[in-house]
Design an enzyme around this catalytic site. Structure first.
Site, PDB file in Angstrom:
ATOM      1  CB  SER A 220      -0.961  -0.027   1.196  1.00 53.68           C
ATOM      2  OG  SER A 220      -1.930   0.984   1.080  1.00 53.68           O
ATOM      3  CG  ASP A 476      -6.054  -2.810  -3.964  1.00 51.24           C
ATOM      4  OD1 ASP A 476      -6.816  -2.144  -3.240  1.00 51.24           O
ATOM      5  OD2 ASP A 476      -4.815  -2.817  -3.830  1.00 51.24           O
TER       6      ASP A 476
END
Length: 548
Positions: A220, A476
């Protein structure tokens, strides 16, 4: 769905571990999965975060009082991984600031053999203690075990106990920026020497990056840092794996909801769309109709935009999904089950309220508004919600991760159609907290609009280098901001520049693992084997370079 009761509210949340504080801890923190869900999954729910922390503080005080009265002491077991301390400069760039702070790190040398690599996992925007599972049964354990490596988890400045300041005021947050944090990692790699009590080396400089390959991993925000460390410090970082790496920045990010609309259960998405259309229509009506509608949700006291924020919050549970149910949350599916449960609609005067809205209202119990500026001005070290939000709103070379902090519904002139977010969630609303929470200080002031160019100048969608891998999940919500976005330049996977797209994957699905890797889903085993294979090739290249 577990329901937590506070003095004045009943709040639906994902299943939680007990909010039991550690007596020896320097500051009370919510359980990591609660903290992450409220602050990092979709729009930050700061009011709810503050309420839960306050509740935990009251209970901690009560428990400590009872313990003192009873004079009862309980021995604690020794942790498997002990936190170690690296002296890090408070600022690498401001000569007027002296002093250092303790940057925590943890290491595991159980697989290490002389000549093996060092794997550094960037702790990112949380306490490094929340990443220790990856030493034991995640990506660090997998790669170290396969290559006789040493594994390290490095805590990010300002998070956990790696705090260089005495408060989280605007001024004291001025050292929380991209340049300082990247330099932290570089300084650590260049000067790292393990304590002799923990690990004995034949040569004191054996682990220097001139003598040992360092492989950087992040997921991330930390995934973007992994990519930036490889491209900006190539002499220190031999290779890097950037998982769900958010390397592109933009101010308004409605694309976050695209994978939810595309891959969510059709009946659920249809129910959300029907409910949102009905909610927007009623909110446009005069009082008392709109107030009665909000009352169905128990939110009649909220302004329209606060109400819209609460109503949209369950969508953030999509990001909390994981292939391992012990790590992830199934709350998004619980939300869908609630919305599609059927039942009867209702009436507000002559206005029909469909069953989807009634089910939505039943799911949402109570939450907190954001029109009270005062509650955002607390800046004690326990107010850790201020850290990540600050990173998302600062500018220039202090911009850490200004990537789509404003999850707003596109304006009427936008071509980007978003049918699962109410129109009351505007850019003005989602950005106002920047001004509420961070008033100008003596040394620093946050900008009106984040400087996304500072992030994009580091590589944006096109960032690449030899021995830099990108791993993503096809579902995602952050993938539209990564180098494997559908709008990014097309590229092919090679052993030196590997790419992987995990089917039915969400956010950095490769980071965690099981003790018995044979029990992992096939697609997760495959990506772990893929990562092991290209890392082994990169290490072979290191050995070949040494022979030259």
């Amino acid at each position: 769905m577990l329901v937590l009761s506070l003095a004045t509210a009943v709040i639906p949340l994902v299943p939680l571990v007990p909010l039991v504080p550690l007596v020896a801890a320097s500051k009370l923190e919510l359980p990591p999965q609660v903290h992450h869900q409220l602050l990092h999954s979709g729009r930050p729910q700061i009011g709810l975060w503050k309420a839960l922390l306050s509740d935990a503080q009251h209970r901690q005080a009560s428990q400590l009082g009872e313990s003192a009265a009873q004079q009862t002491f309980t021995a604690t077991s020794r942790p498997k991984y002990e936190a170690l301390c690296f002296e890090q400069p408070i600022s690498h760039f401001d000569d007027s600031v002296n002093g250092t702070f303790c940057q925590r790190y943890w290491l595991d040398a159980s697989s290490y053999k002389p000549g093996g690599p060092v794997y550094l996992l960037d702790g990112g925007e949380t306490s490094g203690a929340n990443r220790l599972e990856f030493l034991e049964k995640g990506i660090l354990e997998i790669l170290s075990n396969a290559t006789n490596g040493l594994s390290i988890v490095l805590e990010h400045r300002y998070y956990g106990d790696s705090v260089p300041v005495s408060s989280l005021s605007t001024d004291d947050l001025r050292f929380l920026n991209n340049a300082e944090a990247l330099e932290d990692s570089a300084y650590f790699i260049e000067h790292f020497k393990p304590p002799q009590s923990v690990m004995q080396l034949d040569e004191p400089s054996a682990l220097h990056p001139n003598n040992t390959p360092w492989i950087y991993y992040g997921g991330s925000y930390a995934g973007a840092r992994a990519a930036h460390m490889r491209t900006q410090y190539p002499d220190l970082v031999w290779g890097a794996i950037a998982s769900s790496a958010v390397t592109h920045a933009q101010v308004v990010f409605p694309q976050y909801y695209d994978p939810i609309q595309t891959y969510g259960p059709e009946d659920c998405i249809s129910a959300i769309q029907s409910a949102v259309i009905a909610i927007d229509a009623v909110l446009d009506m005069p009082n008392p109709i709109s107030t009665i509608l909000k009352g169905l949700f128990g939110l009649q006291e909220l302004e329209h935009d606060d109400f819209a924020d609460v109503v949209s919050s369950p969508l953030g549970n999509w990001q909390a999904k994981n292939w391992d149910p012990a790590v992830g949350s199934d709350e998004f599916q619980n939300f869908c089950d609630a919305l599609t449960a059927g039942g009867a609609g209702s009436q507000i005067g002559l206005v029909r309220v469909p069953s989807e809205v009634m089910n939505y209202a039943k799911y949402i119990k109570e939450c907190f508004g954001t029109h009270d500026d005062e509650k955002f001005l607390e800046s004690g070290l326990e107010q850790t919600w201020r850290l990540w939000l600050f990173q998302e709103v600062i500018s220039s070379n202090r911009s850490l991760h200004s990537v789509g902090v404003f999850h707003a519904c596109p304006s009427g002139g936008s071509e980007h159609r978003l049918e699962i977010l109410t129109l009351s969630l505007t850019i003005d609303y989602t950005s106002k907290i920047c001004r509420q929470a961070y008033p100008p200080g003596k040394h620093f002031a946050v900008p009106f609009v984040p400087d996304v160019d500072e992030v994009n100048a580091r590589g944006d969608y096109a960032i690449e280098a030899d021995r830099l891998a990108f791993i993503d999940g096809d579902r995602d919500p952050w993938r539209p901001m990564t180098p494997q976005s559908d709008v990014a330049p097309r590229r092919s996977s090679t052993v030196n520049r590997p790419l992987a797209m995990i089917f039915d994957g969400v956010h950095h699905y490769d980071e965690n693992g099981l003790r018995n890797h044979a029990l992992e889903p096939a697609r997760i085993r495959d990506v772990h084997e893929f990562e092991t294979s290209f890392i082994q090739e990169w290490l072979a290249q290191w050995e070949e370079r040494k022979r030259e």
